[in-house]
Design a protein around this motif. Sequence first.
Motif, PDB file in Angstrom:
ATOM      1  N   ILE A 168      19.718  48.867  22.824  1.00  0.00           N
ATOM      2  CA  ILE A 168      18.435  48.204  23.068  1.00  0.00           C
ATOM      3  C   ILE A 168      18.584  46.710  22.843  1.00  0.00           C
ATOM      4  CG2 ILE A 168      16.061  47.942  22.229  1.00  0.00           C
ATOM      5  CD1 ILE A 168      16.145  50.957  21.596  1.00  0.00           C
ATOM      6  N   LYS A 169      18.241  45.931  23.858  1.00  0.00           N
ATOM      7  CA  LYS A 169      18.296  44.477  23.764  1.00  0.00           C
ATOM      8  C   LYS A 169      16.889  43.962  23.453  1.00  0.00           C
ATOM      9  CE  LYS A 169      22.208  44.047  26.936  1.00  0.00           C
ATOM     10  NZ  LYS A 169      22.753  43.381  28.147  1.00  0.00           N
ATOM     11  N   THR A 170      16.683  43.541  22.209  1.00  0.00           N
ATOM     12  CA  THR A 170      15.321  43.196  21.791  1.00  0.00           C
ATOM     13  C   THR A 170      14.839  41.843  22.295  1.00  0.00           C
ATOM     14  OG1 THR A 170      16.148  42.365  19.656  1.00  0.00           O
ATOM     15  CG2 THR A 170      15.391  44.658  19.731  1.00  0.00           C
ATOM     16  N   ASP A 171      15.713  41.094  22.953  1.00  0.00           N
ATOM     17  CA  ASP A 171      15.235  39.876  23.614  1.00  0.00           C
ATOM     18  C   ASP A 171      14.710  40.193  25.015  1.00  0.00           C
ATOM     19  OD1 ASP A 171      17.893  40.486  24.357  1.00  0.00           O
ATOM     20  OD2 ASP A 171      18.219  38.442  25.094  1.00  0.00           O
ATOM     21  N   GLU A 172      14.900  41.453  25.439  1.00  0.00           N
ATOM     22  CA  GLU A 172      14.438  41.875  26.765  1.00  0.00           C
ATOM     23  C   GLU A 172      13.460  43.046  26.701  1.00  0.00           C
ATOM     24  OE1 GLU A 172      17.927  42.916  28.972  1.00  0.00           O
ATOM     25  OE2 GLU A 172      18.850  40.921  28.768  1.00  0.00           O
ATOM     26  N   CYS A 173      13.333  43.651  25.532  1.00  0.00           N
ATOM     27  CA  CYS A 173      12.575  44.903  25.381  1.00  0.00           C
ATOM     28  C   CYS A 173      11.657  44.790  24.171  1.00  0.00           C
ATOM     29  CB  CYS A 173      13.590  46.040  25.204  1.00  0.00           C
ATOM     30  SG  CYS A 173      12.924  47.614  24.711  1.00  0.00           S
ATOM     31  N   ASP A 174      10.369  45.127  24.322  1.00  0.00           N
ATOM     32  CA  ASP A 174       9.469  45.039  23.174  1.00  0.00           C
ATOM     33  C   ASP A 174       9.575  46.303  22.314  1.00  0.00           C
ATOM     34  OD1 ASP A 174       7.940  47.030  24.421  1.00  0.00           O
ATOM     35  OD2 ASP A 174       6.346  45.647  25.045  1.00  0.00           O
ATOM     36  N   VAL A 175       8.892  46.303  21.181  1.00  0.00           N
ATOM     37  CA  VAL A 175       9.003  47.397  20.213  1.00  0.00           C
ATOM     38  C   VAL A 175       8.519  48.715  20.813  1.00  0.00           C
ATOM     39  CG1 VAL A 175       8.211  48.247  17.972  1.00  0.00           C
ATOM     40  CG2 VAL A 175       8.827  45.843  18.232  1.00  0.00           C
ATOM     41  N   ALA A 176       7.403  48.683  21.523  1.00  0.00           N
ATOM     42  CA  ALA A 176       6.855  49.909  22.112  1.00  0.00           C
ATOM     43  C   ALA A 176       7.841  50.549  23.086  1.00  0.00           C
ATOM     44  CB  ALA A 176       5.538  49.607  22.816  1.00  0.00           C
ATOM     45  N   GLU A 177       8.482  49.732  23.892  1.00  0.00           N
ATOM     46  CA  GLU A 177       9.459  50.252  24.853  1.00  0.00           C
ATOM     47  C   GLU A 177      10.678  50.810  24.126  1.00  0.00           C
ATOM     48  OE1 GLU A 177      11.432  51.392  28.272  1.00  0.00           O
ATOM     49  OE2 GLU A 177       9.312  50.876  27.984  1.00  0.00           O
ATOM     50  N   ALA A 178      11.109  50.141  23.046  1.00  0.00           N
ATOM     51  CA  ALA A 178      12.253  50.619  22.271  1.00  0.00           C
ATOM     52  C   ALA A 178      11.949  51.993  21.671  1.00  0.00           C
ATOM     53  CB  ALA A 178      12.594  49.620  21.165  1.00  0.00           C
ATOM     54  N   VAL A 179      10.765  52.148  21.093  1.00  0.00           N
ATOM     55  CA  VAL A 179      10.362  53.432  20.511  1.00  0.00           C
ATOM     56  C   VAL A 179      10.305  54.509  21.590  1.00  0.00           C
ATOM     57  CG1 VAL A 179       8.441  54.666  19.410  1.00  0.00           C
ATOM     58  CG2 VAL A 179       9.160  52.435  18.539  1.00  0.00           C
TER      59      VAL A 179
END
Length: 199
Positions: free
Chosen positions: A175-186
């Motif tokens: 998961i790339k957190t500079d491209e993906c928000d927390v909700a999408e990661a979960v």
Amino acid sequence: MSTNITFHTGSVSAEERPALLSQKGVTVWFTGLSASGKSTVACALEQHLLHLHKFTYRLDGDNIRFGLNKDLGFDDKSRNENIRRIGEVSKLFADACCIALTAFISPFRADRAVARELHEKAGLAFVEVYIDAPLAVVEARDPKGLYKKARSGEIKDFTGISSPYEAPESPEIHIKTDECDVAEAVKRITEYLTEKKFI
């Protein structure tokens, strides 16, 4: 090292616990640089899983160092031992059919491999989640001011600055957190756990 000990297996079978709890144990191991978003995503995932009525618990780097690992420093040897202990503890949680969420920098591949091997030898699942963000991004976030202190020499052996971080070569989830928000990661992690029948 103790030699006069015997592991007591108890009377609960490996099949009985997951049948009664309606879930399988698994360790979801978050790794990444400081300020990459490990704890943020792990906290949100824990909340989501609890709302799904799943037995889950989060082990976080800072919290563990207040108790279990408060005797350890941040040199390489201490970091190895820190991760070894967490591997053992998360294995016990997973054996109890818990979805154990561990959020640790865990900078060295060899240490993460040891944690994985502990689980695999016990017949338990281990899911590595690489929480990835470029150094420039995590330095800009720097919520605790640690990168600034590391750059100024106030903190020695700081991962990403004066100590290496060895990125996973083949994590189950990246998961790339500079491209993906927390909700999408979960969402992505939950979908993986569902697909693999952990939840």
